[in-house]
Design an enzyme around this catalytic site. Structure first.
Site, PDB file in Angstrom:
ATOM      1  N   LYS A   1      25.940  -4.110  -0.020  1.00  0.00           N
ATOM      2  CA  LYS A   1      27.346  -4.220  -0.178  1.00  0.00           C
ATOM      3  C   LYS A   1      28.013  -3.557   1.066  1.00  0.00           C
ATOM      4  CE  LYS A   1      27.212  -3.274  -5.075  1.00  0.00           C
ATOM      5  NZ  LYS A   1      27.437  -2.046  -6.047  1.00  0.00           N
TER       6      LYS A   1
ATOM      7  N   HIS B   1       4.366   5.565  11.628  1.00  0.00           N
ATOM      8  CA  HIS B   1       4.091   5.481  10.263  1.00  0.00           C
ATOM      9  C   HIS B   1       3.122   6.569   9.996  1.00  0.00           C
ATOM     10  CE1 HIS B   1       2.992   3.946   6.471  1.00  0.00           C
ATOM     11  NE2 HIS B   1       2.492   2.663   6.781  1.00  0.00           N
TER      12      HIS B   1
ATOM     13  N   ARG C   1       0.789  -1.297  -0.074  1.00  0.00           N
ATOM     14  CA  ARG C   1       0.162  -0.020  -0.082  1.00  0.00           C
ATOM     15  C   ARG C   1       0.979   1.230   0.073  1.00  0.00           C
ATOM     16  NH1 ARG C   1      -2.775  -4.034   1.628  1.00  0.00           N
ATOM     17  NH2 ARG C   1      -0.864  -4.462   2.527  1.00  0.00           N
ATOM     18  N   THR C   2       1.714   1.471   1.148  1.00  0.00           N
ATOM     19  CA  THR C   2       2.486   2.657   1.105  1.00  0.00           C
ATOM     20  C   THR C   2       3.253   3.077  -0.177  1.00  0.00           C
ATOM     21  OG1 THR C   2       2.774   2.126   3.308  1.00  0.00           O
ATOM     22  CG2 THR C   2       4.081   3.817   2.787  1.00  0.00           C
TER      23      THR C   2
ATOM     24  N   ARG D   1      11.106   3.642   4.025  1.00  0.00           N
ATOM     25  CA  ARG D   1      10.693   2.444   5.030  1.00  0.00           C
ATOM     26  C   ARG D   1      11.839   1.723   5.576  1.00  0.00           C
ATOM     27  NH1 ARG D   1       5.660  -1.581   4.594  1.00  0.00           N
ATOM     28  NH2 ARG D   1       4.683   0.612   5.258  1.00  0.00           N
TER      29      ARG D   1
HETATM   30  N1   CP Z   1      -0.433  -0.484   5.764  1.00  0.00           N
HETATM   31  C1   CP Z   1       0.586  -0.412   5.376  1.00  0.00           C
HETATM   32  O1   CP Z   1       1.687   0.117   5.601  1.00  0.00           O
HETATM   33  O2   CP Z   1       0.692  -1.028   4.272  1.00  0.00           O
HETATM   34  P1   CP Z   1       2.063  -1.670   3.628  1.00  0.00           P
HETATM   35  O3   CP Z   1       2.846  -2.330   4.592  1.00  0.00           O
HETATM   36  O4   CP Z   1       1.558  -2.739   2.187  1.00  0.00           O
HETATM   37  O5   CP Z   1       2.673  -0.679   3.067  1.00  0.00           O
END
Ligand code: CP
Length: 313
Positions: free
Chosen positions: A89, A138, A60-61, A110
């Protein structure tokens, strides 16, 4: 609707690393801007590039940020798997960021380690967006969660909001609970004993005067709960697989469960789900989890536009 953010707030050039860095007015400014991006696909970000650095899996993100950028005429480049980057590396995160800043205008990161987004932001002059750092934060998930709550319930105050599942490791829960302290709601924390929310969040709820309760029993919830925010048990964060096995099926919400608590609840989940919500509930009128995923694109369009300082035309 709850009170609106003001038009005079500028978020241009800011990092979006932690919701702690934003006032109530600023986060409302994100939500209000997002309303203007519903169905809006003009190329206002033409010539801009989003760098997407994913050191952990995402559907999603990653894809909703890419979609948001492309729908506004911009481009995205990056990697969805650190194993195909020079991290494999041994290159440091700080060096990676210092290099990538030459290729783009804004950076999305991320990472499995708490604090990685902050370190990234300190390593570049570009705005950095935290797409999830370990169990910590998040923030754009929180914005889309708030956007969905306001869309479904018409307000962000005077709600009874229950969090169910892994409250120890879930960064979406941590971000959202912290941010909800800007508003006046009652919070219910339902988790196995071993997955209770960490003490610093409890201290923050106490310090902000938020009304809350903790329980293991899902059926301790009253029928007038407005929001049921359930989350996956985060298997990948457990140091001991045996401990995961003990709690992996702690809660499962199905039609019978909802009938038992009664009321008319908005059912939320950041996704991905495993078995926390039965698929039979996907057509339940209060099921909002796929709306959350769809709202992710709208909210992320607003985030990109505001941080890049480019207004809707
Ligand atoms: N909700 C969420 O962060 O989904 P993803 O891990 O798929 O990005």
């Amino acid at each position: 609707m709850t009170s609106k953010g003001t038009d005079t707030i500028s978020l241009a050039g800011r990092d979006l690393v932690s919701m702690r860095d934003f006032s109530r007015e600023e986060l409302l400014a994100f939500l209000d801007a997002a309303e203007g991006f519903e169905g809006y696909d003009q190329p206002i970000l033409a010539g801009k590039i989003l760098g997407t650095l994913f050191f952990e899996p995402s559907t999603r993100t990653h894809l909703s940020f890419t979609a948001a950028m492309q729908r506004l005429g911009g481009q995205a480049l990056g990697f969805a798997d650190a194993k195909i980057s020079s991290t494999a590396k041994g290159e440091s995160l700080a060096d990676t960021i210092r290099v990538v800043e030459n290729y783009c205008d804004i950076i999305l990161v991320r990472h499995p380690l708490e604090g990685a987004a902050r370190l990234s932001a300190e390593s570049t002059r570009l705005p950095v967006i935290n797409a999830g750092d370990g169990t910590n934060q998040h923030p754009t998930q929180t914005l889309l969660d708030l956007y969905t709550i306001r869309q479904k319930r018409g307000r962000l105050d005077n709600l009874k909001i229950a969090f169910v599942g892994d409250l120890k490791y879930s960064r979406t829960v941590h971000s959202l609970i912290e941010t909800l302290t800007h508003f006046d709601n009652e919070i219910f924390l339902i988790s196995p004993q071993s997955l209770r929310i960490p003490a610093d969040f409890i201290e923050e709820l106490d310090a902000r005067g938020t009304i809350y309760s903790e329980d293991e029993d899902f059926f301790s919830l009253a029928s007038d709960v407005d929001i049921l925010y359930t989350t996956r048990i985060q298997q990948e964060r457990f140091p001991d697989p045996v401990e995961y096995e003990k709690v992996k099926n702690a809660y499962r919400i199905d039609r019978a469960t909802l009938d038992k608590i009664g009321g008319s609840v908005t059912l939320m989940h950041p996704l991905p789900r495993l078995n926390e919500i039965a698929t039979e509930l996907d057509d339940y009128p209060g099921a909002a989890y796929f709306d959350q995923a769809r709202n992710g694109v709208t909210v992320r369009k607003a985030v990109l536009s505001l941080l890049l300082g480019i207004d809707r035309v």
